[in-house]
Enzyme design. Structure first.
Site, short mmCIF file in Angstrom:
data_model
loop_
_atom_site.label_atom_id
_atom_site.label_comp_id
_atom_site.label_asym_id
_atom_site.label_seq_id
_atom_site.Cartn_x
_atom_site.Cartn_y
_atom_site.Cartn_z
N GLN A 1 -10.31 -2.33 2.37
CA GLN A 1 -9.85 -3.02 3.58
C GLN A 1 -9.81 -2.09 4.80
OE1 GLN A 1 -5.94 -3.97 1.62
NE2 GLN A 1 -5.13 -3.73 3.68
N LYS B 1 4.71 -10.01 9.56
CA LYS B 1 4.10 -9.11 10.56
C LYS B 1 2.58 -9.17 10.47
CE LYS B 1 3.75 -4.52 10.49
NZ LYS B 1 2.35 -4.28 10.90
N HIS C 1 8.97 0.99 3.61
CA HIS C 1 10.09 0.99 4.55
C HIS C 1 10.96 -0.22 4.25
CE1 HIS C 1 7.73 -2.09 6.52
NE2 HIS C 1 6.71 -1.24 6.63
N GLU C 2 11.99 -0.40 5.05
CA GLU C 2 12.95 -1.49 4.81
C GLU C 2 12.28 -2.86 4.77
OE1 GLU C 2 16.28 -3.02 3.68
OE2 GLU C 2 15.97 -0.85 3.71
N GLY C 3 11.18 -3.01 5.54
CA GLY C 3 10.46 -4.29 5.54
C GLY C 3 9.94 -4.62 4.14
N HIS C 4 9.31 -3.64 3.49
CA HIS C 4 8.81 -3.88 2.11
C HIS C 4 9.98 -4.19 1.17
CE1 HIS C 4 5.60 -0.98 3.54
NE2 HIS C 4 4.87 -1.97 3.10
N MET D 1 0.85 -1.20 0.00
CA MET D 1 0.00 0.00 0.00
C MET D 1 0.88 1.25 0.00
SD MET D 1 -3.46 -0.85 2.03
CE MET D 1 -2.86 -0.60 3.66
N GLY D 2 2.15 1.07 -0.40
CA GLY D 2 3.04 2.22 -0.51
C GLY D 2 3.61 2.67 0.82
N GLY E 1 4.55 -10.28 4.14
CA GLY E 1 5.35 -10.21 5.37
C GLY E 1 4.69 -10.95 6.53
#
Ligand code: PAF
Length: 291
Positions: A71, A159, A44-47, A40-41, A157
């Site tokens: 959502q 998370k 961050h480093e996770g994406h 969803m833009g 992810g």
């Protein structure tokens, strides 16, 4: 040619559904394997770790940016959800994605739109209970993105663990020939799980957000010391959260079977703890596999 040794090319930005479908068909006709990273833009480093992972497991990576209205609940943060398209495209390109697909809301959900994808049992607990219709929105957009981009593999992810489980279920149920790959949660140096919503915190509030990680770490330590009762672990986790952020609002702390998401009362193998907590009005989620 693997993604690893392919030459750096300019990223392709596609905005129309028809354009994306055509490009995917061409890629497939060339015998290339497509990796999809839906986002969803406000990356961050996770994406970016998801994109790098997809790049190792496929030939062509498509990253999507779409803040999916379906959502979000009526009182949620759709309007103020952080956006940075230009910055996102640069990050997506630097992480090795070949294509970025940025559809318009009116193309994804035209006025006469009336078909939703609903996964049943697995969406009735945890996030599904706290956020009615949230997963219906997620599975609808993900199914639509699968149909438009036609990936071989899609990376999500850990998370959003329940989301990943729901998408796996939907993929099986609807017979999408796609491998769902779950990547580990990326954390800041103090343990806070990376999330676009961390942006909402002021500097003075930010350090209290680590309460969720401290609580999960406490659960893990208690289990290591032999504790089996989830009620006692939950009590201790609550105390840790309230000590770290006295104004925290705990929505749930749940112990469930890792595969089925059924609740568990005694720690055994294959248990995951998930929690949702509002820290200074910002709703955060996190989880950890405990046993
Ligand atoms: O995890 C997210 O960012 C979203 O739920 C997803 C999978 C991109 C669907 O909108």
């Amino acid at each position: 040619m693997t993604a690893r040794n392919k030459k750096k090319q300019k990223i392709k930005i596609i905005r129309s559904i028809g354009g994306m479908q055509k490009l995917s068909r061409e890629i497939i006709a060339r015998g290339k394997k497509i990796g999809l990273v839906p986002t969803m833009g406000f990356l961050h480093e996770g994406h970016l770790s998801l994109i790098r992972r997809a790049s190792k497991k496929s030939d062509i990576v498509i990253t999507t940016i779409f803040v999916n209205p379906a959502q979000f609940g009526p009182n949620e943060d759709l309007d103020k959800y952080p956006r940075d398209e230009k910055g996102d495209i640069a990050k997506i390109a630097s992480a090795g994605s070949d294509i970025v697909f940025i559809p318009k809301a009116e193309d994804i959900y035209p006025k006469d739109f009336q078909t939703y994808v609903n996964t049943m049992e697995i969406t009735k607990t945890l996030e599904g209970k706290s956020r009615p219709n949230h997963f219906r929105g997620v599975t609808t957009i993900v199914a639509k993105l699968f149909n438009i981009t036609r990936p071989d593999i899609a990376v999500f992810g850990m998370k959003d663990y329940q989301q990943a489980a729901v998408i796996k279920q939907m993929t099986r149920d609807l017979g999408f020939p796609i491998k769902i790959d779950i990547a580990p949660t990326m954390r800041e140096s103090d343990g806070l799980a990376m999330s676009s919503r961390n942006k909402y915190f002021s500097e003075s509030q930010r350090w209290e957000a680590v309460a969720l990680f401290y609580a999960l770490r406490t659960a893990k330590e208690m289990i290591k010391a032999g504790e089996k009762s989830t009620a006692r672990i939950e009590k201790e986790m609550t105390a840790v959260i309230m000590a770290t952020c006295p104004k925290a609002k705990i929505e749930y702390i749940a112990f469930t079977d890792f595969s089925t998401l059924e609740p568990v009362n005694k720690i055994k193998s294959n248990v995951i703890c998930s929690l949702a907590v509002k820290i200074h009005k910002v709703r955060l989620i996190d989880n950890m596999k405990l046993a």
